[in-house]
Design an enzyme around this catalytic site. Structure first.
Site, PDB file in Angstrom:
ATOM      1  N   LYS A 156      53.017  39.103  39.975  1.00 20.44           N
ATOM      2  CA  LYS A 156      52.241  38.714  39.051  1.00 20.44           C
ATOM      3  C   LYS A 156      53.133  40.074  38.323  1.00 20.44           C
ATOM      4  CE  LYS A 156      47.864  39.061  41.183  1.00 20.44           C
ATOM      5  NZ  LYS A 156      47.024  38.099  41.628  1.00 20.44           N
ATOM      6  N   ASP A 172      42.269  37.335  46.354  1.00 22.48           N
ATOM      7  CA  ASP A 172      40.907  37.057  45.675  1.00 22.48           C
ATOM      8  C   ASP A 172      40.519  35.428  45.457  1.00 22.48           C
ATOM      9  OD1 ASP A 172      43.859  35.788  44.909  1.00 22.48           O
ATOM     10  OD2 ASP A 172      43.432  36.837  42.444  1.00 22.48           O
TER      11      ASP A 172
END
Ligand code: BGC
Length: 469
Positions: A175, A211
């Site tokens: 990211k 996650d």
């Protein structure tokens, strides 16, 4: 309603400029192509579980060592930490006895979120982990937890290798994180070191998970049938329940054991398998990204890139098709100026819901552009094309997972499984969920498996606390 809908699309189509029409075709992935993507992902999942995987697939297929799931018997207080693409969330999960003869424990969650600033995204791992420990301490002070020894479950939204549940060797920062060190180090150790430096805290990190794994586990707490965890937010990735006997790197101790596997599907297309779908805009977004050539699947789907793809298209349309009367404002010409949030806000459904077409004009004026009424329609369509492609590619991935799970249950006809989903794109875009659901149903229809989707809101942090429990 259908007739009016078709007519309005027809009118819009009628006013298409030639370039916009070709753009529509360029961004459309046909059902046959989506089936091929699904087939390829299914094949890569199998390769990824093999020890000889390296040359065959880029997907990591990481065993998570989460091999038992909440069954409702968990009690006590647990800390969940969730470090995502843009925020850190600290939460306290308290599970107490069910009321009124119910089977689920009563879950109380207190939580606080903190923005991960640009400095932290570009700093050192010690700075990032000190920030986490500091926010944990301030949360502990606010909630009267200082001195209490609470188990911590840590959701860390990056790829890492595990050989046990509380040990995680970081493989890569992804990211918007451009941290200079930390790859190759144990995430749990880094957090424990920061907790020790902080001084005020007395907690032990008993579990670390991706996650997607956290989302899967919190999905199970809602629906025992949940077998998939999916994130479509700043990044995208999925996890699912696999038979341990199929995971070559994990010793199988009995045919019935299951484990969550973190696919790290953002790497899926890095073999070049989706190159035929890459437009000049995807290539542009990739080239200007910090990691060109990597995370191609994520770049076609997730919130970190969706706005940027739309921005590149709008700039091109202004140049070749006279969009915005050919004027590209300084802001619109700037990388990342068009936020993915705008793509969600600009869809027709969002506009209908808020009852004002001014939504589009307002967003465009925030990037220095004054649109004509035709421009507004064109911008809406571009947002639709880009987000539809993202949802459909995601559906191809989910259908591959569903088929893999079905293959593990050969005797169950018409298998129905649940996917717990979260992330800013999934939760914030008004039609992403429906597009994902409908296309997944279509792609699964010939395979004797159906997927039900539930929104596992803020599920990854809760899932980490549940894994700790
Ligand atoms: C990360 C994954 C994560 C996904 C969703 C990707 O960029 O590499 O580990 O699960 O984003 O947050």
């Amino acid at each position: 309603v259908v007739v009016i809908g078709i007519c309005s699309i027809f009118i819009k189509m009628g006013s298409y400029q030639p370039y916009l029409q070709s753009l529509k075709e360029l961004l459309h992935v046909t059902d046959a192509q989506l089936t091929t993507v699904s087939d390829r992902m299914l094949q890569d999942m199998t390769y990824g579980l093999q020890l000889s995987r390296k040359s065959k697939t880029q997907m990591e297929m990481l065993p998570s060592f989460v091999d038992s799931l909440p069954d409702g018997s968990e009690r006590g207080a647990f800390i969940g930490l969730d470090l995502g693409g843009t925020n850190l969330r600290v939460l306290l999960l308290t599970l107490s006895d069910p009321v009124d003869n119910g089977s689920k424990p009563v879950a109380d969650i207190k939580s606080e979120s903190f923005k991960v600033t640009k400095d932290l995204l570009e700093g050192t791992s010690a700075q990032l982990f000190d920030f986490i420990a500091e926010k944990m301490a301030s949360f502990a002070h606010k909630n009267g937890l200082v001195g209490k020894k609470l188990p911590v479950g840590f959701t860390f939204s990056f790829p890492f290798d595990q050989d046990r549940i509380n040990h995680a060797i970081l493989k890569a920062w992804t990211k918007a994180y451009h941290i200079k060190d930390g790859v190759g180090d144990d995430v749990v150790q880094m957090l424990h070191d920061a907790i020790a430096r902080q001084g005020d805290l007395n907690c032990e990190v008993v579990a670390v998970c991706n996650d997607t794994v956290g989302t899967l586990v919190s999905g199970v707490a809602e629906d025992q049938n949940c077998q998939i965890g999916l994130i479509v937010g700043t990044g995208t990735n999925a996890a699912y329940l696999e038979k341990v006997s199929n995971i070559e790197s994990v010793e199988s101790q009995g045919a019935d054991r299951w484990m969550c596997v973190d696919m790290e599907w953002e790497y899926f297309a890095d073999t070049g398998c989706l190159d035929q779908f890459l437009t000049e805009f995807d290539k542009q977004v990739d080239a200007s990204s910090p990691m060109p050539g990597q995370f191609i699947f994520e770049k076609m789907i997730s919130g970190m890139y969706m706005g940027e793809i739309v921005r590149s298209i709008l700039c091109k349309l202004a140049k070749v098709d006279n969009l915005f009367a050919g004027n590209i404002s300084e802001t619109l010409a700037t990388t990342d100026a068009f936020l993915s949030r705008y793509v969600s806000d600009i869809t027709e459904e969002a506009i209908a819901e808020h009852g004002k077409t001014e939504v589009v004009t307002k967003i465009l004026s925030s990037v220095g552009v004054t649109p004509s009424s035709e421009d507004v329609v064109i911008v809406q369509l571009v947002c639709e094309f880009v987000s539809t492609r993202a949802a459909h590619l995601c559906a191809a991935g989910v259908s591959a997972i569903a088929r893999k799970i079905k293959a593990n249950h050969p005797d169950e006809n018409d298998l129905v499984i649940t996917a717990g989903v979260d992330g800013s794109v999934y939760a914030g875009h008004p039609t992403f969920d429906t597009m994902l659901e409908d296309k997944t149903a279509q792609l699964c229809s010939a395979h004797g498996v159906k997927v039900q989707f539930i929104h596992a809101k803020d599920g990854s942090g809760k899932g980490a606390a549940l894994i700790a429990a």
